[in-house]
Design an enzyme around this catalytic site. Structure first.
Site, PDB file in Angstrom:
ATOM      1  N   GLU A 161       0.822  -1.217   0.000  1.00  0.00           N
ATOM      2  CA  GLU A 161       0.000   0.000   0.000  1.00  0.00           C
ATOM      3  C   GLU A 161       0.855   1.267   0.000  1.00  0.00           C
ATOM      4  OE1 GLU A 161      -3.610   0.128   0.074  1.00  0.00           O
ATOM      5  OE2 GLU A 161      -3.487  -1.980  -0.475  1.00  0.00           O
ATOM      6  N   HIS A 229      -5.083   1.520   6.893  1.00  0.00           N
ATOM      7  CA  HIS A 229      -3.674   1.840   6.660  1.00  0.00           C
ATOM      8  C   HIS A 229      -3.080   2.313   7.981  1.00  0.00           C
ATOM      9  CE1 HIS A 229      -4.677   2.842   2.209  1.00  0.00           C
ATOM     10  NE2 HIS A 229      -4.056   1.689   2.247  1.00  0.00           N
ATOM     11  N   CYS A 346      -3.393  11.182   3.397  1.00  0.00           N
ATOM     12  CA  CYS A 346      -3.630  10.267   2.266  1.00  0.00           C
ATOM     13  C   CYS A 346      -3.415  10.976   0.937  1.00  0.00           C
ATOM     14  CB  CYS A 346      -5.070   9.775   2.264  1.00  0.00           C
ATOM     15  SG  CYS A 346      -5.559   8.864   3.709  1.00  0.00           S
TER      16      CYS A 346
HETATM   17  O1  SUG Z   1      -7.834   2.852  -0.351  1.00  0.00           O
HETATM   18  N1  SUG Z   1     -10.675   4.924  -0.419  1.00  0.00           N
HETATM   19  C1  SUG Z   1      -9.247   4.768  -0.263  1.00  0.00           C
HETATM   20  C2  SUG Z   1      -8.738   5.714   0.780  1.00  0.00           C
HETATM   21  C3  SUG Z   1      -7.230   5.724   0.835  1.00  0.00           C
HETATM   22  C4  SUG Z   1      -6.697   6.495   1.971  1.00  0.00           C
HETATM   23  N2  SUG Z   1      -5.295   6.525   1.927  1.00  0.00           N
HETATM   24  C5  SUG Z   1      -4.491   6.463   3.004  1.00  0.00           C
HETATM   25  N3  SUG Z   1      -4.936   6.150   4.185  1.00  0.00           N
HETATM   26  N4  SUG Z   1      -3.231   6.685   2.832  1.00  0.00           N
HETATM   27  C6  SUG Z   1      -8.887   3.327   0.093  1.00  0.00           C
HETATM   28  O2  SUG Z   1      -9.657   2.704   0.824  1.00  0.00           O
HETATM   29  C7  SUG Z   1     -12.822   4.540  -1.506  1.00  0.00           C
HETATM   30  C8  SUG Z   1     -13.398   4.462  -2.895  1.00  0.00           C
HETATM   31  C9  SUG Z   1     -14.868   4.196  -2.928  1.00  0.00           C
HETATM   32  O3  SUG Z   1     -15.403   3.546  -2.023  1.00  0.00           O
HETATM   33  O4  SUG Z   1     -15.529   4.654  -3.908  1.00  0.00           O
HETATM   34  C10 SUG Z   1     -11.321   4.386  -1.470  1.00  0.00           C
HETATM   35  O5  SUG Z   1     -10.737   3.795  -2.355  1.00  0.00           O
END
Ligand code: SUG
Length: 415
Positions: A161, A229, A346
């Protein structure tokens, strides 16, 4: 001069709420809501301007091509079979550039170059399609082979990730540091996205000194509570680690090895009695940018949701009144991204580099921010209702919007 540059993802024109991320509570709870891509992108740009105004170096990465026809054709689909597959092909998830790659600054690597490994993101289908296009972009931005080494994603048998599960501590950005790789083994009903072997592979690829690398297990209870994460419950900058008490499987052991390797380390731990894991995950207190300002003091750029949360606010007020290393707290509005589980941290990828070695087309200044704003205002859809995902008219608008941005930034080769 070597400095930390934050590369924020410009929020793409297809930003929507499809509930695609199991284990990400915000994504699940906003599934099916109408989204506001224009407002989302302007909020993201507002954060970049905010940090630029602090005197910090700011870069950006561009939205990836969406809807992604290659994703559907690779699985023999056209989108009519399954709304979730269709939504995956439309996802604007590359906005969260903390998941674009893992970055090791030049001071930590055997060949004295800054190494970047694209993250395979295989645990979530909608994110697994990102890395080849992300890498194409990174290869443009960091094309200077004297200063940067880029790596393909590690094989998909080991979920990776990127920087969201990686932290770096040291006395300064330019000095050799301690790299902390945080992996998960289990998360109850939710997936542990970062595989230990992916972390170990990245550390090897980056040619890090094994004596200055730590592999730390995430607390399974934190993953089960929605910390999909590590950067949802911990963030580090230079000598400071800001962490929730329940972030790691073995907090005391983790702090002890950090202190042994870096005697200057300062660990700011928030106890669960002050801010519960649930409050931390809801407010995204830790999904903050912990930044060293040009004057040397440290600031925490937090989401407004954290500032407005009474118990989190009480803890922050106490911290500011104390004599701790974090001297300023700066709330920003990134609500559209937050509703999909993406806070200020993020939305950015940290790269320690001399800005002069980065392709200038990826660096932000005030005039370019105005240009980006004009394109977003003119081309980004105001709103997307879930039923519109898949519509040909909307697809044409989303594609045209991205192309307009590429043209405005002289990045037509990414088309
Ligand atoms: O990977 N959300 C992302 C959020 C990422 C956050 N990044 C960090 N914490 N670094 C994920 O879960 C949601 C998309 C949706 O549901 O339409 C999404 O992909």
């Amino acid at each position: 001069m070597l400095q930390e540059i934050n590369f924020d993802g410009i929020i793409g024109p297809s930003h929507n709420y499809a509930g695609l991320s199991l284990g990400n509570l915000a994504s699940a709870s906003h599934a099916g809501d109408a989204s506001f891509p224009r407002a989302a992108a302007l909020q993201g740009l507002g954060k970049m301007r905010h940090n630029l105004a602090l005197g910090l170096a700011q870069g950006f990465l561009l939205p990836l091509p969406r809807p992604n026809p290659r994703f559907l054709s690779a699985i023999g689909a056209d989108g009519s079979e399954d709304r979730r597959l269709l939504a995956a092909a439309w996802s604007a998830s590359s906005m969260w550039t903390a998941n674009a790659a893992t970055v090791s600054p030049a001071a930590d690597t055997a060949d004295g170059r800054c190494h970047l490994t694209a993250a395979n993101l295989v645990t979530m289908p909608h994110r697994s399609q990102e890395w080849p296009d992300t890498l194409r972009q990174l290869r443009l931005a960091f094309a200077d082979a004297a200063h940067f080494a880029l790596h393909d994603a590690v094989p998909g048998c080991f979920g990776d990730e990127g920087a969201a599960n990686h932290m770096r501590m040291g006395t300064s950005h330019a000095a050799p540091g301690l790299e902390l790789f945080v992996y998960g083994t289990s998360g109850g009903a939710f997936p542990a996205r970062q595989h230990e072997q992916a972390s170990r592979a990245v550390a090897r690829l980056h040619r890090l000194d094994p004596a200055r690398v730590l592999f730390i297990e995430q607390n399974p209870a934190a993953i089960a509570a929605g910390a999909f994460h590590n950067d949802v419950v911990a963030v580090a900058n230079e000598r400071v680690l800001f962490t929730h008490e329940l972030a790691f499987a073995d907090p005391a052991g983790t702090y002890a090895v950090i202190r042994a390797a870096l005697p200057e380390a300062e660990i700011v731990e928030v106890p669960a009695s002050a801010v519960s894991l649930a409050d931390a995950i809801k407010s995204y207190l830790f999904n903050a940018q912990l930044l060293t300002l040009p004057g040397g003091e440290m600031a925490l750029v937090i989401p407004l949701e954290a500032w407005e949360h009474p118990r989190v606010r009480a803890w922050l007020d106490g911290m500011l009144a104390s004599n701790g290393p974090i001297r300023r707290v700066l709330p920003v509005d990134v609500r559209q991204s937050m509703a999909n589980g993406g806070g200020p941290a993020c939305l950015r990828l940290r790269v320690v580099a001399d800005p002069a070695t980065v392709d200038p087309r990826f660096m932000l200044d005030a005039a370019k921010a105005d240009r980006i704003e004009a394109v977003i205002t003119a081309h980004w859809p105001e709103t997307i209702a879930p039923a519109e995902i898949g519509s040909e008219g909307l697809a044409a608008k989303v594609i045209a919007a991205r192309l307009a941005l590429l043209e405005a930034l002289d990045l037509g080769e990414l088309a």
